[in-house]
Design a protein around this motif. Structure first.
Motif, PDB file in Angstrom:
ATOM      1  N   TYR B 226      -7.893  -5.689  -4.940  1.00 15.27           N
ATOM      2  CA  TYR B 226      -7.715  -6.154  -3.507  1.00 15.27           C
ATOM      3  C   TYR B 226      -8.663  -5.272  -2.738  1.00 15.27           C
ATOM      4  CZ  TYR B 226      -6.015  -7.308   1.210  1.00 15.27           C
ATOM      5  OH  TYR B 226      -6.051  -7.423   2.473  1.00 15.27           O
ATOM      6  N   GLU B 228     -10.599  -5.268   1.124  1.00 14.88           N
ATOM      7  CA  GLU B 228     -10.347  -5.580   2.769  1.00 14.88           C
ATOM      8  C   GLU B 228     -11.442  -4.945   3.429  1.00 14.88           C
ATOM      9  OE1 GLU B 228      -5.996  -5.428   4.063  1.00 14.88           O
ATOM     10  OE2 GLU B 228      -7.185  -4.305   5.572  1.00 14.88           O
ATOM     11  N   GLU B 242      -0.812  -3.660  -5.416  1.00 14.87           N
ATOM     12  CA  GLU B 242      -0.514  -3.055  -4.044  1.00 14.87           C
ATOM     13  C   GLU B 242      -0.903  -4.067  -3.071  1.00 14.87           C
ATOM     14  OE1 GLU B 242      -1.581   0.896  -4.268  1.00 14.87           O
ATOM     15  OE2 GLU B 242      -0.942   1.170  -6.224  1.00 14.87           O
ATOM     16  N   PRO B 244      -1.339  -6.678  -0.093  1.00 17.18           N
ATOM     17  CA  PRO B 244      -0.223  -7.205   1.023  1.00 17.18           C
ATOM     18  C   PRO B 244      -0.180  -8.621   0.638  1.00 17.18           C
ATOM     19  CG  PRO B 244      -2.674  -7.142   2.091  1.00 17.18           C
ATOM     20  CD  PRO B 244      -2.658  -6.469   0.525  1.00 17.18           C
ATOM     21  N   ASP B 245       0.984  -9.199   1.570  1.00 22.66           N
ATOM     22  CA  ASP B 245       1.404 -10.533   1.234  1.00 22.66           C
ATOM     23  C   ASP B 245       0.366 -11.550   2.140  1.00 22.66           C
ATOM     24  OD1 ASP B 245       3.174 -10.288  -0.551  1.00 22.66           O
ATOM     25  OD2 ASP B 245       4.585  -9.769   0.905  1.00 22.66           O
ATOM     26  N   THR B 246       0.018 -11.088   3.247  1.00 24.22           N
ATOM     27  CA  THR B 246      -1.331 -11.885   3.791  1.00 24.22           C
ATOM     28  C   THR B 246      -2.407 -11.082   4.332  1.00 24.22           C
ATOM     29  OG1 THR B 246      -0.192 -11.427   6.003  1.00 24.22           O
ATOM     30  CG2 THR B 246       0.484 -13.413   5.264  1.00 24.22           C
ATOM     31  N   ALA B 247      -3.595 -11.795   4.027  1.00 26.71           N
ATOM     32  CA  ALA B 247      -4.794 -10.884   3.975  1.00 26.71           C
ATOM     33  C   ALA B 247      -5.544 -11.322   5.284  1.00 26.71           C
ATOM     34  CB  ALA B 247      -5.442 -11.174   2.848  1.00 26.71           C
TER      35      ALA B 247
END
Lengths: 262, 262
Positions: B226, B228, B242, B244-247
């Motif tokens: 992931y 970001e 690891e 997150p649930d919303t990006a």
């Protein structure tokens, strides 16, 4: 900043840095873009300027594409480290000796760079397009990134440079894009082309007749374009039907998506 | 140069050009890269400097990501043309009025730009990443490219910027790469992920839990990362488990290939 690869982040810096008890240089994989020197990023130019050593792959008797693209960023102060491919004409790529010779060449090239890094001299290794997008830098990265602090400077890919010349966006809305090496067998090419919305076929060369058959079989002939040397003075854009039978290294087939909705 | 799209090639030039009997400006879709202003190309910076008008999409109360990335290239001499999205919070994207309002907004934005072009003033329309790689510029391109000379300046995509932070190349040897919007339904996501070697999943946002299930179902959880806000000060790289649930908007899942051989 929360990053699992501390050696791989941060800004380019001149000279060396402390790693453990030793001053070592940093290895930069520098994406120099698709061909037009103006499509280099500011960061690529600054990174080259900050490194005392500039390394690049090339064929015997040439300076190489990446070196040519970056030429205005390289000065007489730089130590140049050309890495000259040993066998690009003498043996066909499927000859058993080809693989051995080329792997030995990459090992030796990595060691020549390692000597500079170990002595505290940072090295900018030039890469056409983007270093991690089928880039030749991978041969150095896979051999050196675990031994020396290494950073990849992303670049403009030949893919988006080629697409920028077409009369439609490459992908829009919910289009899936597939980037496909022309080295795949014909059946794999057809299957992959059938299951995508947009496609770019790279590594054409001698594979072009096979790729042409696969695109026709997948029913994509009407939407495909042939783009050669995008962003260079000699660039050519042709409808797929007018593509030549063999393609130079800097060429690809681009099939823009139609803007599928989810 | 042999090119089917004469209005779409050539170098950026200040001011206007003769088309038919009328002096009109040129429309440039300028890729400003993934976020770090240093990942802008020299050509993007020079094109902005050469255009009297700079246009960009933004949300109410902000200057927008593309404007922020390009801020050092914009001077007091530029006329700025912010195109402020009308409905990004008030209505959900699947509401019938949303589509109508947003299309009317793009029509109106294109006409505001057309006024400048018709008066002979060239316009640099800024686009994060690359204009033809899911870029917002497409809304202007589809409305204006048939009416005015238009050129796309390719940029560094967030995809290669994200991949540059990982411990493996994105694609090597004969890997196929699929670029997949997270907006697809779960079954399509799984099917596409199963038939590729390397993958990048974009447009995450609220789709992240669905994308997470699809990646697990495709057996790719161990190879996925992931990423970001790649190239920005707040960038984060996390193993897939690891995530997150919303990006946020600037995030993607990157699954490097394993270097398949044809």
């Amino acid at each position: 900043m929360n990053n699992s690869f501390s050696p791989r982040t941060g800004s380019p810096q001149a000279g060396s840095q402390q790693v453990g008890s030793q001053q070592v240089g940093r290895l930069y994989g520098v994406g120099v873009g698709p061909g037009d020197p103006e499509l280099m990023t500011v960061k690529a130019i600054r990174t080259i300027a900050a490194c005392p050593v500039v390394a690049y792959f090339c064929k015997r008797g040439t300076k190489g594409h990446a070196r040519r693209i970056a030429s205005d960023a390289i000065t007489a102060e730089h130590e140049e480290l050309p890495m000259v491919y040993p066998v690009t004409v003498e043996l066909p790529p499927d000859h058993p000796d080809y693989g051995r010779q080329i792997e030995a060449f990459f090992d030796e090239s990595a060691e020549r760079i390692a000597v500079h890094l170990a002595a505290g001299r940072s090295v900018a290794a030039l890469n056409e397009g983007d270093p991690f997008f089928y880039g030749s830098f991978m041969h150095l990265f896979l051999r050196l990134a675990s031994r020396f602090p290494t950073e990849v400077i992303p670049g403009v890919t030949s893919m988006v440079s080629s697409a920028s010349l077409l009369p439609r966006p490459l992908m829009l809305r919910d289009d899936v894009l597939s980037v496909i090496p022309g080295t795949l067998d014909e059946e794999s090419l057809v299957r992959t082309l059938r299951h995508t919305d947009a496609a770019v076929v790279m590594k054409l060369g001698q594979n072009l007749p096979k790729v042409r058959r696969a695109i026709a079989a997948a029913g994509l002939a009407d939407r495909a374009w042939y783009v050669e040397r995008a962003s260079m003075a000699e660039q050519r854009v042709l409808p797929f039907a007018e593509a030549p039978d063999t393609a130079p290294y800097f060429s690809q087939i681009v099939i823009p998506g139609e803007g599928k909705r989810g």
